[in-house]
Write an enzyme that holds these catalytic residues in place. Structure first.
Site, PDB file in Angstrom:
ATOM      1  N   GLU A 162      -7.203  13.355  14.612  1.00  0.00           N
ATOM      2  CA  GLU A 162      -7.908  12.692  14.681  1.00  0.00           C
ATOM      3  C   GLU A 162      -8.111  11.798  13.578  1.00  0.00           C
ATOM      4  OE1 GLU A 162     -12.392  10.670  15.800  1.00  0.00           O
ATOM      5  OE2 GLU A 162     -11.548  12.697  16.371  1.00  0.00           O
ATOM      6  N   ASP A 179     -22.140   9.957  27.845  1.00  0.00           N
ATOM      7  CA  ASP A 179     -23.313  11.152  28.044  1.00  0.00           C
ATOM      8  C   ASP A 179     -24.283  10.431  27.633  1.00  0.00           C
ATOM      9  OD1 ASP A 179     -23.190  10.353  25.489  1.00  0.00           O
ATOM     10  OD2 ASP A 179     -22.789  12.006  23.979  1.00  0.00           O
ATOM     11  N   GLY A 180     -24.605   9.200  27.715  1.00  0.00           N
ATOM     12  CA  GLY A 180     -25.887   8.303  27.754  1.00  0.00           C
ATOM     13  C   GLY A 180     -26.176   7.791  26.374  1.00  0.00           C
ATOM     14  N   ARG A 213     -15.903 -14.239  19.550  1.00  0.00           N
ATOM     15  CA  ARG A 213     -14.180 -14.547  18.844  1.00  0.00           C
ATOM     16  C   ARG A 213     -13.489 -13.933  18.705  1.00  0.00           C
ATOM     17  NH1 ARG A 213     -15.913 -20.125  18.041  1.00  0.00           N
ATOM     18  NH2 ARG A 213     -18.323 -20.038  17.687  1.00  0.00           N
ATOM     19  N   ASN A 272     -17.507   3.211  19.573  1.00  0.00           N
ATOM     20  CA  ASN A 272     -17.755   3.869  19.200  1.00  0.00           C
ATOM     21  C   ASN A 272     -16.363   3.725  17.629  1.00  0.00           C
ATOM     22  OD1 ASN A 272     -17.804   5.985  20.954  1.00  0.00           O
ATOM     23  ND2 ASN A 272     -20.147   5.443  19.503  1.00  0.00           N
ATOM     24  N   ALA A 317     -18.114  10.558  11.077  1.00  0.00           N
ATOM     25  CA  ALA A 317     -18.581  11.826   9.607  1.00  0.00           C
ATOM     26  C   ALA A 317     -17.186  12.743   9.600  1.00  0.00           C
ATOM     27  CB  ALA A 317     -19.427  13.015  11.652  1.00  0.00           C
ATOM     28  N   HIS A 318     -15.811  11.487   9.443  1.00  0.00           N
ATOM     29  CA  HIS A 318     -14.780  12.103   8.425  1.00  0.00           C
ATOM     30  C   HIS A 318     -15.262  11.801   6.764  1.00  0.00           C
ATOM     31  CE1 HIS A 318     -11.553  11.970  12.379  1.00  0.00           C
ATOM     32  NE2 HIS A 318     -12.888  11.684  12.533  1.00  0.00           N
ATOM     33  N   ASP A 325     -15.384  14.870  22.958  1.00  0.00           N
ATOM     34  CA  ASP A 325     -15.201  14.971  21.708  1.00  0.00           C
ATOM     35  C   ASP A 325     -16.846  15.950  20.923  1.00  0.00           C
ATOM     36  OD1 ASP A 325     -14.788  14.733  19.666  1.00  0.00           O
ATOM     37  OD2 ASP A 325     -15.976  11.795  19.312  1.00  0.00           O
TER      38      ASP A 325
END
Length: 341
Positions: free
Chosen positions: A143, A269-270, A243, A235, A154-155, A294
């Site tokens: 990733e 996970d909500g 559009r 995310n 957070a990368h 994840d």
């Protein structure tokens, strides 16, 4: 007692008192298995005149296919993005632990890291089947680091890369090898990404679109070059807009090549995804939904400080923080994709 030896010498197991999901309903049925394959009871009884060698009482438990987690960054103190001397031991520990939760195969995921990490980690694990010892290893999910600065989540910014040559040279410089790689997440709007997508797909590696500010046209172009997955839908990507729906629009695009399915991972996970958004995605494209955890190093451990590649994560209650940042960007042990401001 022996079953019909004219068909196979392998014993037949009959699972009784179990529940099996059929047509969206849990039904009480028996299940016959031989050499890991489910048997048709009618053919077993009438064609083979066979019967069970072993009876297993499931005590009303559910029998279901094993889960496949294609995005998991670590767990139980193991960080897949850390270049340890014995990567095998860490992967094996996680493989054993997640088997207890029904995961029978997985893709250890590395977040954006310096080249030295990839060069050391990737050659140490070969693709292998699972078993009583633990879940099977399908290959690594890389990733990054070819992702968008605007949607890096957070990368670590300092290790992000672009495609300078637009070919295998960029990949080899970053990763060192692609032999044990199953999936690569990249941002399709990066210049020269099309040739990289094509190269990866020709090598049998799944290309996933994510951590991206791509518009729908750029996403469709990547799919036409071979991309077939979306990393944690909603995310770390542009939000849906009427559009230009961006990458999300791939779920209903009419520009997907015939016979191609675009799959999409979701963290249900909500927190990362509101249940209503999850239902919208599923109703729009039910056959493409792939649930992922994840999960990070802190999975299965108490609150405290843990790593996510080159970052330090602090777990407080149900929230995870990148050390030094004032707001929670995540949740429990599952996550890291997008900073919530």
């Amino acid at each position: 007692m022996p079953s019909n030896k004219s068909v196979s010498d392998a014993p037949i197991s009959q699972f009784t008192n179990c529940r099996i999901l059929r047509e969206h309903t849990l039904q009480r049925e028996d299940l016959w298995v031989r050499e890991g394959k489910i048997l048709d009871p009618e053919k077993l009884f009438f064609d083979e005149q066979g019967y069970a060698d072993q009876l297993v009482d499931c005590e009303a438990s559910i029998i279901a296919p094993g889960f496949i987690d294609v995005q998991i960054n670590g767990g139980y103190g193991v960080d897949f993005s850390q270049a340890s001397e014995d990567v095998t031991a860490g992967v094996s520990l996680v493989a054993k632990k997640i088997l207890e939760h029904g995961v029978t195969s997985f893709c250890p995921t590395l977040v954006t890291s310096p080249p030295a990490v990839y060069h050391k980690v990737l050659p140490q694990i070969k693709v292998h089947d699972g078993g009583p010892h633990g879940a099977g290893f399908l290959g690594f999910h890389l990733e990054g680091p070819f992702i968008s600065l605007e949607k890096k989540g957070a990368h670590p910014e300092r290790y992000l890369r672009t495609f300078r040559s637009g070919g295998i040279e960029d990949l080899m410089e970053a990763y060192g090898s692609l032999d044990n790689v199953a999936m690569v997440t990249l941002a399709p709007e990066l210049p020269r990404s099309q040739s990289v997508v094509r190269e990866l797909c020709q090598r049998g590696i799944t290309v996933s679109l994510g951590h991206s500010v791509a518009n729908l046209s750029q996403a469709e172009d990547a799919v036409q070059h071979g991309a077939s997955f979306i990393t944690h839908l909603f995310n770390a990507m542009l939000p849906f807009h009427h559009r230009d729906p961006g990458i999300v629009g791939l779920l209903t695009s009419d520009q997907i090549p015939a016979g191609r399915t675009v799959f999409y991972g979701m963290i249900a996970d909500g927190i990362h995804t509101n249940p209503a958004a999850l239902r919208i995605a599923h109703r729009a494209h039910p056959s493409g939904l792939v649930l992922v955890t994840d999960a990070i190093t802190a999975m299965g451990l108490p609150p405290g400080h843990h790593t996510l590649g080159q970052q330090v994560i602090e777990i407080q209650g149900l929230h995870a923080y990148v050390t030094g940042l004032p707001l929670p960007y995540s949740r429990r042990w599952l996550i890291k994709d997008e900073f919530v401001s």
